[in-house]
Write an enzyme that holds these catalytic residues in place. Structure first.
Site, PDB file in Angstrom:
ATOM      1  N   GLU A 122       0.856  -1.181   0.000  1.00 25.48           N
ATOM      2  CA  GLU A 122       0.000   0.000   0.000  1.00 25.48           C
ATOM      3  C   GLU A 122       0.891   1.229   0.000  1.00 25.48           C
ATOM      4  O   GLU A 122       1.865   1.258   0.760  1.00 25.48           O
ATOM      5  CB  GLU A 122      -0.915   0.030   1.224  1.00 25.48           C
ATOM      6  CG  GLU A 122      -1.924   1.166   1.122  1.00 25.48           C
ATOM      7  CD  GLU A 122      -2.944   1.182   2.282  1.00 25.48           C
ATOM      8  OE1 GLU A 122      -2.837   0.355   3.192  1.00 25.48           O
ATOM      9  OE2 GLU A 122      -3.834   2.026   2.228  1.00 25.48           O
ATOM     10  N   GLY A 254       2.851   2.479  10.844  1.00 24.36           N
ATOM     11  CA  GLY A 254       2.595   1.670  12.030  1.00 24.36           C
ATOM     12  C   GLY A 254       2.442   0.190  11.713  1.00 24.36           C
ATOM     13  O   GLY A 254       3.131  -0.653  12.266  1.00 24.36           O
ATOM     14  N   ALA A 255       1.544  -0.128  10.786  1.00 17.29           N
ATOM     15  CA  ALA A 255       1.276  -1.526  10.462  1.00 17.29           C
ATOM     16  C   ALA A 255       0.448  -1.599   9.191  1.00 17.29           C
ATOM     17  O   ALA A 255      -0.072  -0.584   8.735  1.00 17.29           O
ATOM     18  CB  ALA A 255       0.521  -2.203  11.601  1.00 17.29           C
ATOM     19  N   ASN A 258      -2.364  -6.438   5.204  1.00 17.93           N
ATOM     20  CA  ASN A 258      -2.331  -7.453   4.137  1.00 17.93           C
ATOM     21  C   ASN A 258      -3.175  -8.670   4.521  1.00 17.93           C
ATOM     22  O   ASN A 258      -3.103  -9.148   5.652  1.00 17.93           O
ATOM     23  CB  ASN A 258      -0.896  -7.923   3.912  1.00 17.93           C
ATOM     24  CG  ASN A 258       0.081  -6.778   3.911  1.00 17.93           C
ATOM     25  OD1 ASN A 258      -0.025  -5.869   3.112  1.00 17.93           O
ATOM     26  ND2 ASN A 258       1.013  -6.801   4.865  1.00 17.93           N
ATOM     27  N   HIS A 290      -6.987  -2.434  14.914  1.00 21.03           N
ATOM     28  CA  HIS A 290      -7.184  -1.678  13.673  1.00 21.03           C
ATOM     29  C   HIS A 290      -6.900  -2.552  12.445  1.00 21.03           C
ATOM     30  O   HIS A 290      -7.725  -2.637  11.535  1.00 21.03           O
ATOM     31  CB  HIS A 290      -6.271  -0.448  13.687  1.00 21.03           C
ATOM     32  CG  HIS A 290      -6.357   0.405  12.460  1.00 21.03           C
ATOM     33  ND1 HIS A 290      -7.139   1.540  12.389  1.00 21.03           N
ATOM     34  CD2 HIS A 290      -5.764   0.289  11.248  1.00 21.03           C
ATOM     35  CE1 HIS A 290      -7.030   2.072  11.190  1.00 21.03           C
ATOM     36  NE2 HIS A 290      -6.183   1.345  10.468  1.00 21.03           N
ATOM     37  N   GLU A 291      -5.746  -3.181  12.420  1.00 21.10           N
ATOM     38  CA  GLU A 291      -5.384  -3.976  11.237  1.00 21.10           C
ATOM     39  C   GLU A 291      -6.315  -5.173  11.094  1.00 21.10           C
ATOM     40  O   GLU A 291      -6.722  -5.532   9.996  1.00 21.10           O
ATOM     41  CB  GLU A 291      -3.923  -4.432  11.301  1.00 21.10           C
ATOM     42  CG  GLU A 291      -2.898  -3.312  11.498  1.00 21.10           C
ATOM     43  CD  GLU A 291      -3.044  -2.128  10.560  1.00 21.10           C
ATOM     44  OE1 GLU A 291      -3.539  -2.302   9.436  1.00 21.10           O
ATOM     45  OE2 GLU A 291      -2.673  -1.006  10.963  1.00 21.10           O
TER      46      GLU A 291
HETATM   47  N1  TRP Z   1      -3.169   0.794   5.669  1.00 21.55           N
HETATM   48  C1  TRP Z   1      -2.258   1.026   6.754  1.00 21.55           C
HETATM   49  C2  TRP Z   1      -3.132   1.292   7.966  1.00 21.55           C
HETATM   50  O1  TRP Z   1      -3.585   2.331   8.227  1.00 21.55           O
HETATM   51  C3  TRP Z   1      -1.360   2.205   6.534  1.00 21.55           C
HETATM   52  C4  TRP Z   1      -0.020   1.918   5.951  1.00 21.55           C
HETATM   53  C5  TRP Z   1       0.865   1.011   6.355  1.00 21.55           C
HETATM   54  C6  TRP Z   1       0.596   2.610   4.898  1.00 21.55           C
HETATM   55  N2  TRP Z   1       1.999   1.128   5.633  1.00 21.55           N
HETATM   56  C7  TRP Z   1       1.876   2.083   4.734  1.00 21.55           C
HETATM   57  C8  TRP Z   1       0.201   3.645   4.077  1.00 21.55           C
HETATM   58  C9  TRP Z   1       2.746   2.569   3.790  1.00 21.55           C
HETATM   59  C10 TRP Z   1       1.072   4.122   3.117  1.00 21.55           C
HETATM   60  C11 TRP Z   1       2.352   3.595   2.974  1.00 21.55           C
HETATM   61  O2  TRP Z   1      -3.504   0.421   8.658  1.00 21.55           O
HETATM   62 ZN    ZN Z   2      -5.744   1.536   8.502  1.00 17.65          ZN
END
Ligand code: TRP
Ligand code: ZN
Length: 848
Positions: A122, A254-255, A258, A290-291
């Site tokens: 992402e 943060g995390a 996937n 959250h994840e």
């Molecule tokens: N989707 C992730 C979240 O909010 C965010 C995220 C993790 C992200 N790594 C990233 C966004 C790298 C952009 C680039 O839970």
């Molecule tokens: Zn998120």
């Protein structure tokens, strides 16, 4: 032309991909990636475009016949096969590329961290792995084969076989490429099991590097709690046989959610009492939640395009906030979320980076993972819930999951679900999504003998590219309190839709005090002329926890702002604090929040909002003076509380113990202004957990007494990366402002300052920025330090450099000299040769 991507230009992709087979032959400098895409055209005569960056193309074939060079073209951003070479019915596209994970310092795509392979796709990282339509509205089922000599080989979905040097994975759920993940390394698992409510067993694993496995238990428990909560609160069950989490040390955010293989920054997984604070434990639980919650809000239902990012992030933040409230904090959670929103999102909305929760253009999407998209996005969900009611919200969400499972959706789809279930028209409400800026809500009161009339006026300042602001639909919760503090009108929801609107409360026997915007029912700036006596009354009596805290917070703010221009602290404030300290019935966490003064940055924001220019040094002095004055006035009670809140026995991160420590830390902070650091030193010497140890260390540093403790701390923790991040952060973040830049410069020379590691970089640079008066030194040295480091980091890791550049977003608040320094630094950055798209977009917007 200038590379701007626009929502208005969205077009569906002219092909579907039913199935993808990927084979990775891992090698640090030359990994081979083979792909086999089962595709079909959905529009006649379309060129077939695939995104791809930094790839060496080895071979390309359609239906097993190699394409000849005239049939396709390759650019630095992708590959296009001419429509004439594309079959008109279903076909396969096979491709092989070579990539170099060990040369990938941007931590996007396939990269290496401490000898382990991992991915971050992402938002647009998959295009650095292979040629593919890297856009969230293209969803496919993935089968992955990994070949490599590392003991653990992971990808999304369920295991589909493994042997010596290989493993295969199959993900039955169609997904966009941004949810793809691969991990390979020498890893150890902490394992568990969860039985879903329909009786399916799910294996759970937290994978970490050998040596870290004794710090995974809390993460595993948090995962089980999250799975349980999503079943009870939203009726959502997990949908694979396996759920894996991997911790990595080098991670930009943060995390990442996937599918079936979440990848986490190790600071959001690893915890032990000796190394993690209460705050760390709480964040781990919240981010694991959250994840996990993304599995339904993000993965099963994803976004059509990246403009819709708040569709998954706003909703998932709203869900994780509700989770933390339910399993840990109760009503205090709302105070924390509202305070964060006002401190950080209002700041973004008031500066040059203001943008709507759903932006309509961008150059680099990574620059839009912001507090506006996440936290304000969550507030919009919260407002919809208030308008629909608890049952209405539940009905709407059930329909959302039902109607859109397996789809890539838009904000329009989301709002339609609420329109269909509640019968409301949400056209006006939609402005919250499409327009930037924080509405200001003025309120006047009129009393005519038995009727109270509240008249609200809303106005939103123009934001970049959006000069006229129409009135918004604002849910305003109010309650009315009699002079003795009893509630004469309980919490009631008013719906404001006009620019100015009055609401009448007849039949009252005496004039009540209104409690307005209860539970922070909308993300607006409430502008209300309340006397210090009214604020003190609300602080003593309001039955709404958020407003009760907010009354005290406003009182503290007013007092501090007056002190920056030489006034003495108001007696009303000191008396009100005395009232709180005497009230044994208060929740300790709530009391701790009431005892923590507004931050320097928040005060600067408030002074600027009142039309004046904040002086960082005066703000710093005022805060210290007020803390000392509180300690002097209430010394005995604070000492009693400090002693009474000591938590005996082994450490536990539960909410009750953490609340005791919160309150004790607040008392320590105040008392340290009059006890010559004795308590902090004693606590540092006796501490048996990181929460106490760090609280003590911070306090010592704040008063210039930290040198010895810092040495001891370093000696003990020099081999622990996460703890050393704290060591870097705290000494520059908490030191007296006059020492901040020299401290930052010295730390940048420290052999442990590994600036290529994002956590370490953020500790030092973020620590300096958190030292408000230090960073804003009048000579501009703080700004130059930040600019130097952004220029240095940008070629390695543009995402993190761009993110840290937001520290300049408040520059218009300050005096002409400071503004000139910042403008010079931003100009210097923008003129750097080879600047990334990320950082160049940021500097342009900042200079705006
Ligand atoms: N989707 C992730 C979240 O909010 C965010 C995220 C993790 C992200 N790594 C990233 C966004 C790298 C952009 C680039 O839970
Ligand atoms: Zn998120």
């Amino acid at each position: 032309m200038d590379g701007t991507i626009r929502l208005a230009d969205y077009r569906a992709y002219p092909f579907t991909i039913d199935h993808v087979a990927l084979t990775f032959r891992l090698s640090p400098g030359a990994t081979r990636v083979k792909s086999l895409l089962h595709m079909a055209p959905t529009a006649p005569n379309a060129d077939l475009h695939l995104d791809g960056e930094e790839l060496s193309l080895i071979s390309l074939a359609i239906n097993d016949s190699p394409l000849n060079k005239k049939e396709y073209s390759v650019t630095p951003t992708g590959l296009t096969i001419a429509a004439s070479a594309v079959p008109t019915t279903a076909f396969t596209l096979s491709c092989e590329v070579e990539i170099a994970p060990n040369a990938n310092t941007a931590l996007e795509g396939l990269y290496m961290s401490n000898g382990m392979y991992c991915t971050q796709c992402e938002a647009e990282g998959f295009r650095k792995i292979t040629y593919y339509p890297d856009r969230p509205d293209v969803m496919a089922r993935f089968h992955v084969r990994i070949e490599g000599d590392l003991p653990v080989l992971l990808s999304n979905g369920n295991p589909a076989g493994k042997g010596e040097g290989w493993a295969e994975w199959d993900d039955p759920w169609p997904k966009p490429a941004y949810l793809f993940a691969l991990v390979a390394g020498d890893l150890v698992a902490t394992s568990g099991c969860f039985t879903t409510r329909s009786g399916r067993n799910v294996d759970l694993n937290i994978y970490v590097r050998p040596g870290d496995e004794d710090r995974c238990d809390f993460a595993l428990e948090s995962l089980k709690l999250s799975m349980q909560w999503d079943e009870t609160a939203y009726g959502r069950e997990y949908d694979l046989d396996l759920f894996n989490i991997v911790a990595v040390d080098d991670f930009n955010m943060g995390a990442m959610e996937n599918k079936g293989l979440n990848i986490f920054n190790s600071k959001l997984v690893l915890a032990s009492p000796e190394t993690a604070t209460d705050t760390d434990y709480m964040r781990i639980e919240a981010v694991i939640g959250h994840e996990y919650f993304h599995n339904w809000t993000g993965n099963r239902i994803t976004c059509r395009d990246w403009f819709q990012l708040c569709l998954k992030e706003g909703l998932t933040v709203f869900r994780d906030q509700s989770f933390t409230r339910d399993v840990r904090l109760g009503p205090v959670k709302r105070i924390e979320d509202a305070a964060t929103l006002r401190a950080r999102q209002f700041r973004e909305d008031q500066g040059p980076l203001a943008h709507p929760p759903r932006p309509d253009h961008y150059r680099e999407i990574n620059n839009f993972y912001t507090v506006t998209v996440y936290e304000k996005g969550a507030e919009l969900v919260g407002m919809l819930k208030r308008l629909a009611g608890d049952d209405g919200y539940k009905t709407a969400l059930d329909l959302y999951f039902d109607r859109h499972d397996g789809q890539a959706c838009t904000i329009e789809d989301w709002l339609k679900v609420f329109e269909d279930t509640t019968g409301r028209n949400l056209d006006q409400f939609k402005l919250w999504y499409t327009s930037a800026g924080t509405p200001r809500l003025d309120v006047t009161e009129e009393w005519d003998g038995d009727t109270l009339t509240l008249t609200f006026t809303q106005s939103t300042a123009p934001t970049p590219g959006d000069p006229t602001k129409a009135p918004r639909h604002i849910p305003i919760q109010i309650g009315l309190l009699a002079p003795d503090g009893t509630e004469v009108v309980p919490t009631t929801l008013l719906e404001m839709t006009e620019a100015t609107q009055s609401f009448h409360f007849p039949g009252l026997s005496e004039r009540p005090t209104a409690s307005i915007l209860r539970d922070f029912s909308a993300p607006v700036m409430l502008a209300r002329d309340l006397s210090t006596a009214d604020l003190a009354f609300l602080l003593a009596h309001d039955t709404d926890g958020f407003n009760r805290w907010d009354a005290g917070h406003s009182l503290a703010k007013t007092t501090l702002i007056a002190m920056t221009t030489g006034a003495d602290p108001s007696d009303d404030f000191l008396t009100a604090i005395g009232g709180l300290l005497a009230d044994d019935s208060l929740d300790p966490t709530f009391l701790a929040h009431c005892l923590s003064l507004p931050s320097d940055d928040e005060l600067a924001q408030a002074i600027f909002a009142s039309g004046k220019t904040p002086d960082p040094d005066a703000i710093y002095v005022a805060r210290a003076d007020l803390a000392r004055k509180i300690a002097q006035t209430h010394q005995t009670r604070l000492e009693q509380l400090y002693d009474a809140t000591e938590v005996k026995g082994p450490y536990s991160p539960d909410a009750h113990s953490a609340g005791q420590r919160d309150l004790r830390r607040a008392c320590l902070g105040l008392l340290s202004h009059i006890d010559a650091g004795h308590r902090a030193q004693a606590l540092f010497d006796s501490a048996s957990n990181m929460t106490d140890s760090l609280a003590a260390l911070t306090t010592l540093i704040r008063h210039g007494r930290g040198a010895h403790a810092l040495e001891q701390f370093r000696e003990r923790w020099k081999d622990n990366r996460l703890v050393m991040d704290k060591w870097f952060m705290v000494q520059v973040g908490a030191c007296p402002p006059k020492d901040a830049i020299a401290t930052a410069q010295a730390l940048a020379e420290d052999p442990l300052f590994d600036w290529k590691n994002p956590n370490r970089f953020r500790s030092l640079i973020g620590g300096l920025v958190a030292n408000h008066a230090g960073f804003h030194a009048a000579n501009g040295d703080g700004y130059a330090f930040l600019a130097d480091w952004l220029i240095r980091l940008d070629p390695m890791n543009p995402q993190t450099a761009a993110r840290m550049s937001t520290s300049f977003e408040t520059w218009r608040r300050y005096d002409a000299t400071r503004q000139a320094h910042i403008r010079d630094e931003l100009t210097r950055i923008s003129q750097t040769r080879g600047l990334s798209r990320d950082l160049s977009e940021m500097t342009q917007r900042l200079l705006g």
